[in-house]
Design a protein around this motif. Structure first.
Motif, PDB file in Angstrom:
ATOM      1  N   ASP A   1      -3.948  -3.612   4.042  1.00  0.00           N
ATOM      2  CA  ASP A   1      -3.281  -3.575   5.147  1.00  0.00           C
ATOM      3  C   ASP A   1      -2.111  -2.730   5.532  1.00  0.00           C
ATOM      4  OD1 ASP A   1      -4.613  -3.224   8.041  1.00  0.00           O
ATOM      5  OD2 ASP A   1      -3.184  -4.917   8.607  1.00  0.00           O
ATOM      6  N   LEU A   2      -0.901  -3.498   4.908  1.00  0.00           N
ATOM      7  CA  LEU A   2       0.291  -3.102   5.360  1.00  0.00           C
ATOM      8  C   LEU A   2       0.015  -1.689   4.710  1.00  0.00           C
ATOM      9  CD1 LEU A   2       3.248  -4.875   3.979  1.00  0.00           C
ATOM     10  CD2 LEU A   2       3.530  -2.767   3.538  1.00  0.00           C
ATOM     11  N   ILE A   3      -0.335  -1.101   3.131  1.00  0.00           N
ATOM     12  CA  ILE A   3       0.177  -0.551   3.173  1.00  0.00           C
ATOM     13  C   ILE A   3      -0.929   1.145   3.879  1.00  0.00           C
ATOM     14  CG2 ILE A   3      -0.935   1.432   1.386  1.00  0.00           C
ATOM     15  CD1 ILE A   3      -0.113  -0.822  -0.655  1.00  0.00           C
ATOM     16  N   SER A   4      -1.549   0.455   4.311  1.00  0.00           N
ATOM     17  CA  SER A   4      -2.905   0.939   4.857  1.00  0.00           C
ATOM     18  C   SER A   4      -2.398   1.094   6.960  1.00  0.00           C
ATOM     19  CB  SER A   4      -4.125   0.802   5.232  1.00  0.00           C
ATOM     20  OG  SER A   4      -5.357   1.681   6.191  1.00  0.00           O
TER      21      SER A   4
ATOM     22  N   ARG B   1      -0.878   7.998   4.130  1.00  0.00           N
ATOM     23  CA  ARG B   1      -0.919   9.899   4.719  1.00  0.00           C
ATOM     24  C   ARG B   1      -1.712  10.670   3.753  1.00  0.00           C
ATOM     25  NH1 ARG B   1       4.650  11.548   6.269  1.00  0.00           N
ATOM     26  NH2 ARG B   1       3.953  11.830   8.490  1.00  0.00           N
ATOM     27  N   PRO B   2      -2.091  11.549   4.606  1.00  0.00           N
ATOM     28  CA  PRO B   2      -2.896  11.978   3.798  1.00  0.00           C
ATOM     29  C   PRO B   2      -2.151  13.194   2.700  1.00  0.00           C
ATOM     30  CG  PRO B   2      -3.635  12.726   6.013  1.00  0.00           C
ATOM     31  CD  PRO B   2      -2.257  11.551   5.774  1.00  0.00           C
TER      32      PRO B   2
ATOM     33  N   ASP C   1       4.086   0.672  -4.966  1.00  0.00           N
ATOM     34  CA  ASP C   1       3.677  -1.146  -4.692  1.00  0.00           C
ATOM     35  C   ASP C   1       4.464  -1.426  -4.137  1.00  0.00           C
ATOM     36  OD1 ASP C   1       2.344  -2.847  -6.000  1.00  0.00           O
ATOM     37  OD2 ASP C   1       3.765  -3.768  -7.566  1.00  0.00           O
ATOM     38  N   THR C   2       3.476  -3.228  -3.399  1.00  0.00           N
ATOM     39  CA  THR C   2       4.397  -3.439  -2.665  1.00  0.00           C
ATOM     40  C   THR C   2       3.897  -5.328  -3.053  1.00  0.00           C
ATOM     41  OG1 THR C   2       2.643  -4.304  -1.391  1.00  0.00           O
ATOM     42  CG2 THR C   2       3.578  -2.425  -0.893  1.00  0.00           C
ATOM     43  N   THR C   3       4.733  -6.166  -3.178  1.00  0.00           N
ATOM     44  CA  THR C   3       5.017  -7.202  -2.979  1.00  0.00           C
ATOM     45  C   THR C   3       6.139  -8.101  -2.500  1.00  0.00           C
ATOM     46  OG1 THR C   3       5.639  -8.964  -5.340  1.00  0.00           O
ATOM     47  CG2 THR C   3       7.186  -6.908  -4.672  1.00  0.00           C
TER      48      THR C   3
END
Length: 332
Positions: free
Chosen positions: A5-8, A13-14, A117-119
């Motif tokens: 959800d954070l990434i989205s 983005r396109p 990536d996220t962590t």
């Protein structure tokens, strides 16, 4: 807020340059015919590269700017980047400001986010950036550290030492009136990657590097890679500091008066300048001036490349100065 959800919400983005962007296991880049990919990676760690209370909008800008500066030093046109982000918490207001600063600079250079990536963890930002450089008649037009030749002029872009000046103030080492502190701090927190200049110097500059750890150390990389020496006009460099040397009177009557040696240290060993240092043959002086004008970037000729190894520092009177300056080293 979950990871995806954070990434989205903040980072998806396109894409336009990439064949495939965020949403799969790999992004896909298709270089234009007759080009090479230029790739660079930089990491920013809280407490090492930035203060914990830094404005997240400025941090988003700087995180990408330091990578674009590497592309500039190669003469590469930005294409895309990936972002690996460790966060102590998913703070919505911090993420919104960080993403805004990041994408404002990305959009200014038509450089798109294509993955990463996220962590959870201590705040750490790692960006890998991709650019392209043309190949003409089988020869890459990339600017490298290996091309400096004896007799070449030595140049720097922009101003040097302002970021280190701001850092010294923030560390409580010296006072600085508010107007000058704001100007210096902007250079520390929001550096300008010289992408347009780097691209304009293709076919003109013989070697180039971006100034991240201090001129002494970064110039040393060029000299080592090119197997040459150099003579540097140190007091010409000092004039490249935006906060001009000498007493500075602030609106509130404050002042700062640094010694000549302190100004030299800022210019030679300051770090975090993210300007370009490059060499070019003397017959290219008009071409260098045109590249500077076309890219709207100030450029200063500050020395020359020598056949004999080593670095010689000269003052305004042409007298030799001792070289006791050291650039930043993470493990020194």
């Amino acid at each position: 807020m979950g990871e995806f959800d954070l990434i989205s919400r903040y980072f998806k983005r396109p894409v336009h340059h990439a064949a495939l962007g965020i949403g799969d296991d790999c992004a896909l880049l298709q270089p234009a015919p007759g080009t090479q990919l230029a790739i660079s990676c930089d990491m920013l760690v809280q407490g090492r590269h930035f203060f914990a209370d830094v404005n997240p909008h400025s941090l988003g800008h700087k995180a990408l700017a330091v990578n674009l500066s590497d592309l500039a030093a190669c003469g590469a046109k930005p294409l895309a980047f990936t972002l690996a982000l460790a966060l102590p918490e998913a703070n919505a207001s911090w993420l919104a400001a960080f993403a805004q600063g990041l994408f404002e600079l990305a959009d200014a250079h038509d450089c798109e986010l294509i993955g990463g990536d996220t962590t959870a963890g201590p705040l750490n930002i790692c960006i890998t950036v991709f650019g392209e450089v043309p190949v003409i008649n089988g020869r890459s037009q990339a600017l490298l550290r290996t091309g400096a030749r004896a007799g070449d002029d030595l140049y720097v872009s922009g101003t040097l030492g302002d970021a280190r000046l701001a850092l010294n103030v923030q560390q409580g080492k010296l006072p600085l009136p508010e107007p000058w502190l704001l100007a210096a701090r902007a250079r520390l927190e929001r550096p300008t990657p010289r992408v347009a200049l780097g691209m304009a110097l293709r076919g003109i500059a013989s070697a180039a590097i971006d100034l991240s750890d201090g001129l002494i150390g970064d110039l040393g990389h060029v000299l080592e890679c090119s197997q040459v020496g150099a003579t540097l006009q140190v007091d010409t460099l000092v004039q490249c500091i935006a906060c001009y040397p000498g007493p500075i009177a602030g609106d509130a009557g404050g002042h700062i008066a640094l010694s000549v040696e302190q100004w030299r240290t800022l210019a030679l060993a300051g770090g975090d300048d993210y300007e370009l240092l490059f060499t070019a043959a003397p017959h290219q002086r008009d071409a260098v001036a045109h590249a500077a004008q076309a890219s709207q970037t100030p450029v200063h000729r500050v020395g020359q490349i020598d056949a004999s190894p080593g670095l010689r520092l000269l003052d305004a009177q042409g007298q030799r100065l001792p070289n006791h300056y050291a650039s930043f080293d993470h493990f020194a």
